[in-house]
Design a protein around this motif. Structure first.
Motif, short mmCIF file in Angstrom:
data_model
loop_
_atom_site.label_atom_id
_atom_site.label_comp_id
_atom_site.label_asym_id
_atom_site.label_seq_id
_atom_site.Cartn_x
_atom_site.Cartn_y
_atom_site.Cartn_z
N ILE A 1 12.56 -31.65 27.01
CA ILE A 1 12.96 -30.57 26.24
C ILE A 1 12.18 -30.43 24.84
CG2 ILE A 1 14.84 -29.14 24.96
CD1 ILE A 1 16.77 -30.43 27.18
N TRP B 1 8.69 -25.67 19.25
CA TRP B 1 7.72 -24.74 19.26
C TRP B 1 6.59 -24.98 18.46
CZ3 TRP B 1 7.51 -23.14 14.25
CH2 TRP B 1 8.59 -23.35 13.36
N ILE C 1 2.94 -31.85 22.20
CA ILE C 1 4.33 -32.58 22.31
C ILE C 1 4.75 -32.66 23.45
CG2 ILE C 1 6.74 -32.41 21.77
CD1 ILE C 1 6.21 -31.65 18.98
N PRO D 1 9.91 -25.78 27.93
CA PRO D 1 9.20 -25.51 26.43
C PRO D 1 10.29 -24.59 25.66
CG PRO D 1 8.20 -24.10 28.07
CD PRO D 1 9.28 -24.89 28.86
N SER D 2 9.96 -24.62 24.44
CA SER D 2 10.94 -23.77 23.47
C SER D 2 10.65 -22.26 23.81
CB SER D 2 10.36 -24.02 22.10
OG SER D 2 10.80 -22.77 21.34
N GLU D 3 11.67 -21.73 23.76
CA GLU D 3 11.79 -20.37 24.24
C GLU D 3 10.64 -19.39 23.26
OE1 GLU D 3 14.21 -22.20 23.09
OE2 GLU D 3 15.97 -21.16 22.07
N GLY E 1 13.47 -20.86 29.44
CA GLY E 1 14.84 -20.26 28.80
C GLY E 1 15.11 -20.89 27.34
N GLY F 1 18.16 -25.50 28.39
CA GLY F 1 18.30 -26.80 28.04
C GLY F 1 19.20 -27.76 28.45
N VAL G 1 20.18 -30.99 30.80
CA VAL G 1 20.70 -32.44 30.55
C VAL G 1 21.55 -32.75 31.51
CG1 VAL G 1 21.90 -33.39 28.58
CG2 VAL G 1 20.13 -31.93 28.07
N GLY H 1 13.31 -31.93 18.71
CA GLY H 1 13.85 -30.51 18.06
C GLY H 1 14.60 -30.85 16.90
N SER H 2 15.43 -30.00 16.46
CA SER H 2 16.33 -30.28 15.31
C SER H 2 17.40 -31.38 15.57
CB SER H 2 16.81 -28.73 15.19
OG SER H 2 17.80 -28.35 15.83
N ARG I 1 23.76 -32.41 19.87
CA ARG I 1 24.68 -32.05 20.86
C ARG I 1 23.92 -32.56 22.31
NH1 ARG I 1 24.69 -26.90 18.25
NH2 ARG I 1 22.75 -26.31 18.81
N LEU J 1 13.52 -36.13 16.03
CA LEU J 1 14.11 -35.02 15.24
C LEU J 1 13.52 -34.67 14.01
CD1 LEU J 1 17.75 -36.23 15.84
CD2 LEU J 1 16.35 -34.91 17.53
N GLY K 1 12.26 -34.25 9.98
CA GLY K 1 11.76 -35.13 8.74
C GLY K 1 11.81 -34.53 7.47
N GLU L 1 15.44 -30.46 5.76
CA GLU L 1 14.12 -30.31 6.10
C GLU L 1 13.83 -28.84 5.95
OE1 GLU L 1 13.38 -30.16 10.54
OE2 GLU L 1 11.64 -31.27 10.15
N LEU M 1 11.20 -40.25 8.97
CA LEU M 1 10.08 -40.22 9.98
C LEU M 1 8.87 -40.88 9.45
CD1 LEU M 1 9.45 -39.41 12.78
CD2 LEU M 1 8.80 -37.03 11.80
#
Ligand code: NAD
Length: 538
Positions: free
Chosen positions: A165, A168, A174, A193-195, A222, A227, A231, A241-242, A248, A264, A266, A387, A415
């Motif tokens: 996952i 963007w 990545i 990929p990211s939506e 999607g 995502g 999982v 990602g974030s 989550r 995640l 930085g 960030e 990071l």
């Protein structure tokens, strides 16, 4: 390979409320998911994308697992020869890739080619050249007295189905950093990929088209619901990602008892020491802060400058920044949501006394955020703590490197950090005191593109590792195989448990250091007497 983009929607999709049919002739491209329809660069229409219903993920996972079984039986060399052509495909499509990223993300063409095409060619080379050696098993030496006739081997087995996952901001580089080694290690991959950048994701998947067994690499399109469905199916999740989404994902992986790798956010710092070379340091910091308009996990988001050099360095940074044109030298921000965060950080910093030395927020509605330099004398503002992920460069003047190190290590993120100085030996010492996953001396951030170098963080930057043999460890599991060549009827420690065995156990403890010299000698005699009795069944 299952490529979902630009396909006609399935019956289920066509019937689903709120979805539109893909129609290439319509002026307004139809979207059936959370995908942006217009370029952040100029508002031009982007090609339509079809979402993958989350209900289809289990079947894609089943097909991927079936393909993986045969794929994992190939040798590493065979898999490497299947994947090697991806390098040439990437290079041959360099202009197409750069153009797509220019339009879908708003990146300058040069940045797209230099950060997302060329390093990936090296990445394919690195993994296809080294995978055979990296996957080689190792033999374990077992003590022939304690474990006679036994031989141990550690294999690196594929984990099975990798759920990938991605975000963007570098939507080609990545994913490839995981897809290439994951496949080479014998895994299947479900890739989302990211939506925000589904077209770049589809392009990544298309680089493998026709090379792999059907279903081994499945592209799914999607948002968060898709995502989450991945999982729920994967054997290991590789997430970039974030922090909020990473948490989550980690919780769900914990519930399923599967491993996950988290790369995640930085809040990277540059520490400028008193003896730093001004010209190089200023150029390096300006690039490190503003490449991809700061939408980079390793963007320089804090500069700690030694007071004695600030008078020379700060004006140089400001001068260089003022020369950059948003949209030409720096990316436009990819999403309006990101632009809002950057605006808020700048506004709150200014409200708390920050001085804007270059740039400033664009007019409402514009994503062309000018590279912006601000000077602060405190850190009590989101701009120095959270960030930002945008083109803001806060400078804080400090009294010496100790102060800077304390401030860097106080962050919840960890990071990368860069140290700028002529005293390279001293910088190596300081590097060991920094809690970040990567430290660069007189450079910043670019090592994410070096396939042999581990890219990793600490704290809220996550515990994932991409690149290098360390990343391979996340994509494989160690499997230990013991072979016993002993022809004895039983082992010493097998049944029956008898007084002789008990005597042997305690004599062994004394002989191996549990007693003084005389006790050890006596224990050896006891063993010499008791072991033959045990061999005869005593
Ligand atoms: P995000 O967390 O919003 O989304 C990342 C991905 O997660 C997307 O594909 C999204 O659809 C998916 N997702 C959302 N909800 C999900 C759920 N419940 N379960 C599973 N997947 C879900 O992040 P973003 O805005 O796309 O990316 C920006 C962030 O990524 C920044 O914080 C940046 O620092 C970070 N990043 C880190 C690195 C690194 O190497 N450490 C590299 C690039 C970006």
């Amino acid at each position: 390979m299952d490529v979902q983009q630009d396909e006609q929607p399935s019956e289920a999709q066509a019937a689903a409320p709120g979805t539109n049919e893909t129609n290439e002739t319509s002026a307004e491209p139809a979207q059936d998911g959370p995908f942006p329809a217009q370029s952040p660069l100029d508002g031009s229409a982007l090609s339509p994308v079809t979402a993958t219903p989350p209900s289809e993920i289990p079947e894609l996972a089943r097909k991927a697992r079936a393909a993986q079984e045969a794929w994992s039986k190939k040798t590493a060399r065979e898999r490497a020869s299947v994947i090697a052509p991806v390098k040439q495909r990437l290079l041959a499509r360099a202009e197409e890739i750069a153009d797509l990223l220019h339009h879908e993300c708003g990146k300058p063409i040069e940045e797209a080619a230099l950060a997302e095409v060329l390093p990936n060619a090296d990445l394919v080379d690195y993994w296809t050249d080294s995978i055979e050696e990296l996957l080689e098993g190792t033999t374990i030496e077992l003590d022939p007295l304690a474990y006679p006739g036994k031989l141990g081997r550690i294999h690196k087995a594929p984990r099975g189905l990798v759920g990938l996952i991605t975000p963007w901001n570098y939507p080609v580089a990545i994913p490839l950093r995981t897809i290439v080694p994951a496949l080479l290690a014998g895994n299947a991959v479900l890739f989302k990929p990211s939506e925000v950048t589904p077209r770049a994701g589809a392009l990544v998947a298309s680089l493998f088209e026709g090379l792999l067994p059907d279903g081994l690499l499945a592209l799914v399109q999607g948002g968060g619901d898709v995502g989450a469905a991945i999982v729920d199916e994967a054997d290991v999740v590789v997430f970039t990602g974030s922090v909020a989404t990473g948490r989550r994902v980690a919780v769900r992986c914990a519930e399923r008892l599967i491993p996950c790798s988290l790369e995640l956010g930085g809040k990277d710092a540059a520490i400028v020491m008193a003896d730093a070379p001004v010209e190089r340091t200023a150029n390096g910091i300006v690039w490190g802060a503003f490449t991809n308009a700061g939408q980079n996990c390793a963007s320089i988001e804090r500069v700690y400058v030694d007071r004695s050099i600030a008078e020379k360095l700060v004006p140089k940074i400001v001068e260089l920044t003022k020369k950059l044109e948003p949209g030409r030298d720096t990316a436009v921000l990819t999403t309006s949501r990101q632009c809002d965060i950057v605006r808020r950080h700048l506004a709150e910093a200014v409200a708390s006394g920050a001085e804007v030395l270059a740039g400033g927020a664009p007019e409402e509605g514009s994503l062309a955020f000018a590279p912006t330099v601000v000077k602060l004398d405190h850190e009590d503002t989101p701009l120095l703590r959270e960030e930002t992920f945008g083109p803001l460069l806060p400078i804080v003047i400090v009294d010496g490197v100790e102060d800077a190190i304390t401030r860097v290590n106080a962050s919840t993120f960890g990071l990368t950090t860069s140290l700028w100085t002529r005293r390279v030996g001293a910088a190596h010492e300081l590097a060991r005191r920094l809690k970040t996953g990567v430290v660069t001396i007189n450079n910043h951030g670019f090592t994410a593109a070096v396939a042999a170098a581990p890219w990793t963080g600490t704290g809220e930057s996550g515990y994932g590792i991409t690149n290098s043999p360390h990343a391979l460890a996340e994509l494989t599991r160690p499997q230990f195989v013991l072979e016993d060549r002993s022809r004895a009827a039983r082992e010493l420690w097998w049944y029956p448990y008898t007084p002789v065995l008990r005597k042997i156990a305690f004599a062994m403890a004394r002989a191996r250091g549990g007693a003084g010299l005389f006790g050890r000698i006596a224990a050896v005699f006891e063993l010499v007497a008791a072991l033959p009795k045990r061999l005869l069944g005593g």
